[in-house]
Enzyme design. Sequence first.
Site: not given
Length: 473
Positions: A148, A190, A326, A452
């Site tokens: 893309s 981001e 994408m 844990h």
Amino acid sequence: MAYDFDVVVIGAGPGGYVAAIRAAQNGLKVACIEKRETLGGTCLNVGCIPSKALLHASEKFEEVAGDHLKALGISVKGAKFDLDAMLAEKDSAVKQLTGGIEFLFKKNKVEWIKGYGRFQDAHTIEVEAADGVTRTVTTKNTIIATGSDVISLPGVAIDGEVVVSSTEALSLPKVPEHMVVIGGGVIGLELGSVWRRLGAKVTVVEYLDRILPTMDGEVSKETAKILKKQGMEILTSTKVVAVEVDAKGKNRGAVVRVEPAKGGEAQEIKCDVVLMSIGRRPFLDGLGLDKIGVALDERGRVKVGHDFSTNVAGVYAIGDAIPGPMLAHKAEDEGVACADNLAGLNGIVNHEVIPSVVYTMPEVASVGRSEEELKAAGIKYKAGKFPFMANSRAKANHDTLGFVKVLADAQTDRVLGVHIVGSLAGTMIAQAAQAMEFGASSEDIALTCHAHPTHSEALKEAAMAAHGKPIHI
Ligand code: FAD
Ligand code: NAI
């Protein structure tokens, strides 16, 4: 008829290079055509890897420069960063990883044909190298993995300096004073986070009424709240009506004119960098698909069947070039499945279970359906939610932002979706994806022993909450 290759892959991104390697592992004779100087596609060169390198470095800087460590009794005075060194480190990560793919090609005997691939007919591809020299190869099967490319708003040109795409935003020569991000999706949040951490004022302009609009509503609301608290300005339900690039030379910048999406009073935002991040389009330019009659859908993506075959015999397509999210891991899995199918094996991708992660801090991760999708589909579900505030490890680490939400079928208890906001969400989502692939119920997750103290216990507790019996809230 004898062909030069059993399989030719066009494009060496995570879809294409993985398909090429798997096809070779399956004993087929394989070539991969790539026009870039390096292998790895968008992901390794200008996507996942460089963005994560900068997210990591800027996160470390913010950690030491901000107040975050004070609560743990650590103070660092005079923390500084060297942008050139940060960018060089990112470039070095890219170089190592793209070089690694070249090594894997050699190891698996995949021939890298350098240049731009174009169909002559369904079994013949011409490759034009950067110096104009052409080579023609014949192949039994071809996989289109051309990926893309960025898109921009109509009438707004990406000049690479003032108006930039993600590619330039990974290498800005200086920290912008004010960055306007158009599009509150994954790239905007981001890369907006990277430059905010390094000192830029960041304003995100989102057309829809929430950021991350394809994610679960509660998750996007929580994420917006946290990012705003970190200092990111977020304007939702706002449309950009014009971007005017002004002044040349030292004072280069832009005026972004925005107004409410429904119409109303316009306002102008002055900035020095505009990041265009309103989505990407499949890249099929100059491939000659019209010549061989490959059908595309209404959004210009290659139409494929379950086995990634197009309507033209011997031609397949995967990754960003076909419908679906994408994402690099989706492209990779499709590459493996497609190459297995070509070798007579049974390659399948379960598109219902593709995790997605936004690498902000905290991270945002999701797999399966959101509450909005379940409601729209009329599926009755139960929800269990558990905040990291009540998770002992998160509490001890002063790392309490976010929550885990488990959505399960009201009748069968089968897990339908898991949504996490949290510092380790990207890692934790793998367990949820695996549980869903195994057809787990939320009770299965609740009854699985989790170590844990770990953040993962929040997933177990959210699953217990789906049955109304969490222990720690
Ligand atoms: P691409 O990676 O785009 O590769 C296609 C390749 O084909 C390119 O190298 C191109 O040069 C080549 N090519 C195209 N046409 C031809 C031709 N005719 N001849 C020869 N070669 C050709 N996804 C994630 O999952 N996680 C992330 O963290 C993430 N971060 C991202 C960050 C950014 C900034 C961007 C832009 C994207 C990010 N993505 C991420 C998305 C991810 O990069 C893509 O989903 C992925 O690269 C798609 O893989 P692909 O193989 O389909 O295509
Ligand atoms: P995106 O689809 O994630 O987000 C685009 C955002 O822009 C959406 O919120 C949309 O509503 C908004 N928008 C669209 N038109 C607009 C307009 N005119 N004005 C204002 N807002 C507008 O696309 P993005 O962020 O560009 O990323 C492209 C692709 O790259 C995504 O599909 C994503 O999957 C992939 N990617 C994945 C990453 C990851 O997995 N961590 C990181 C970065 C990119």
